[in-house]
Design a protein around this motif. Structure first.
Motif, short mmCIF file in Angstrom:
data_model
loop_
_atom_site.label_atom_id
_atom_site.label_comp_id
_atom_site.label_asym_id
_atom_site.label_seq_id
_atom_site.Cartn_x
_atom_site.Cartn_y
_atom_site.Cartn_z
N LYS A 1 32.73 40.39 27.02
CA LYS A 1 33.13 41.37 28.05
C LYS A 1 32.56 42.75 27.73
O LYS A 1 32.26 43.52 28.64
CB LYS A 1 34.66 41.44 28.14
N LYS B 1 31.98 29.76 31.79
CA LYS B 1 32.60 30.97 32.36
C LYS B 1 31.58 31.94 32.96
O LYS B 1 31.85 32.57 33.95
CB LYS B 1 33.43 31.68 31.28
N TYR B 2 30.41 32.08 32.31
CA TYR B 2 29.48 33.13 32.73
C TYR B 2 28.18 32.59 33.35
O TYR B 2 27.32 33.38 33.76
CB TYR B 2 29.15 34.04 31.54
N LEU C 1 28.96 43.13 29.25
CA LEU C 1 28.68 42.99 30.69
C LEU C 1 28.43 44.34 31.35
O LEU C 1 28.92 45.35 30.89
CB LEU C 1 29.85 42.28 31.39
N ILE D 1 30.80 29.67 27.16
CA ILE D 1 30.07 30.78 27.81
C ILE D 1 29.31 30.27 29.04
O ILE D 1 29.25 30.94 30.07
CB ILE D 1 29.10 31.46 26.80
N ASP E 1 35.22 35.74 24.00
CA ASP E 1 35.27 36.31 25.35
C ASP E 1 35.43 37.83 25.29
O ASP E 1 34.81 38.56 26.08
CB ASP E 1 36.44 35.66 26.10
#
Ligand code: AMP
Length: 191
Positions: A188, A24-25, A191, A21, A184
């Motif tokens: 999502k 990726k984020y 978000l 995480i 993931d």
């Protein structure tokens, strides 16, 4: 801010999922286990006291860990995109304090994501990790104590977040890439 709690028994893969995480984020990872191990490594009276709890598979008292966590949160840069809480909260009083604290900051917790793994698989992963981790608590006797502590003290935290309507879960019995993909999908939706 996207503030998320990763919940799951020891060996569920909270650390591995956190790494994914973060990558990726761009969120900030806070592991209270890591904070405690750093304090133990630094030595001193507090370190020695904390080592007594972790090497026995017991939780550090709420007041101590809450103070450590609050100080750490206050030291984060203002442009932090969000926090992944790994290994905190582990008791109901910790959960209530975290809710109070983050709500007061105007940066509430968005979700608790529960990582569900069967007991035999948890033990297998922890014993495997114990071959290289050097952790005083990755041995069979302490692992079994930690699983009991998890059941008695931390499972109620997941129930608390269910009541708040912020509970999400994945069943992470697959390979790391499969488990990360499941995580993931959940992220999502937030978000
Ligand atoms: P972990 O690295 O999350 O598996 O944590 C290792 C050990 O650190 C736990 O077995 C506890 O002894 C202690 N610990 C970590 N987080 C907490 C917490 N939130 N509350 C109390 N003890 C904790």
């Amino acid at each position: 801010m996207l503030n998320i709690i990763l919940c799951g028994a020891p060996g569920a893969g909270k650390g591995t999922q956190s790494d994914f995480i973060v990558e990726k984020y761009g969120l900030t990872h806070i592991s209270t286990g890591d904070l405690i191990r750093a304090t133990v490594a630094a030595g001193g009276e507090l370190g020695e006291k904390l080592n007594g709890f972790i090497s026995q598979g017991q939780l550090v008292p709420d007041a101590i860990i809450i103070e450590m966590l609050e100080k750490h949160i206050d030291s984060l840069p203002a442009d932090t995109k969000g926090i992944i809480f790994d290994g905190f909260p582990r008791t109901l009083p910790q959960a209530e304090e975290l809710e109070r604290l983050m709500t007061a900051k105007g940066q509430p917790i968005v979700a608790l994501i529960d990582i569900i793994v069967e007991r035999e698989e948890l033990i297998r992963r922890l014993l495997f990790r114990g071959q290289t981790s050097g952790r005083s608590d990755d041995n069979l006797e302490t692992i079994e104590k930690r699983l009991v502590v998890y059941h008695n003290q931390t499972e109620p935290v997941a129930e608390y977040y269910k009541k708040l309507g912020k509970y999400k879960s994945i069943v992470a019995m697959g390979t790391i890439p499969e488990n990360v993909a499941l995580m993931d999908e959940v992220i999502k939706t937030l978000l």
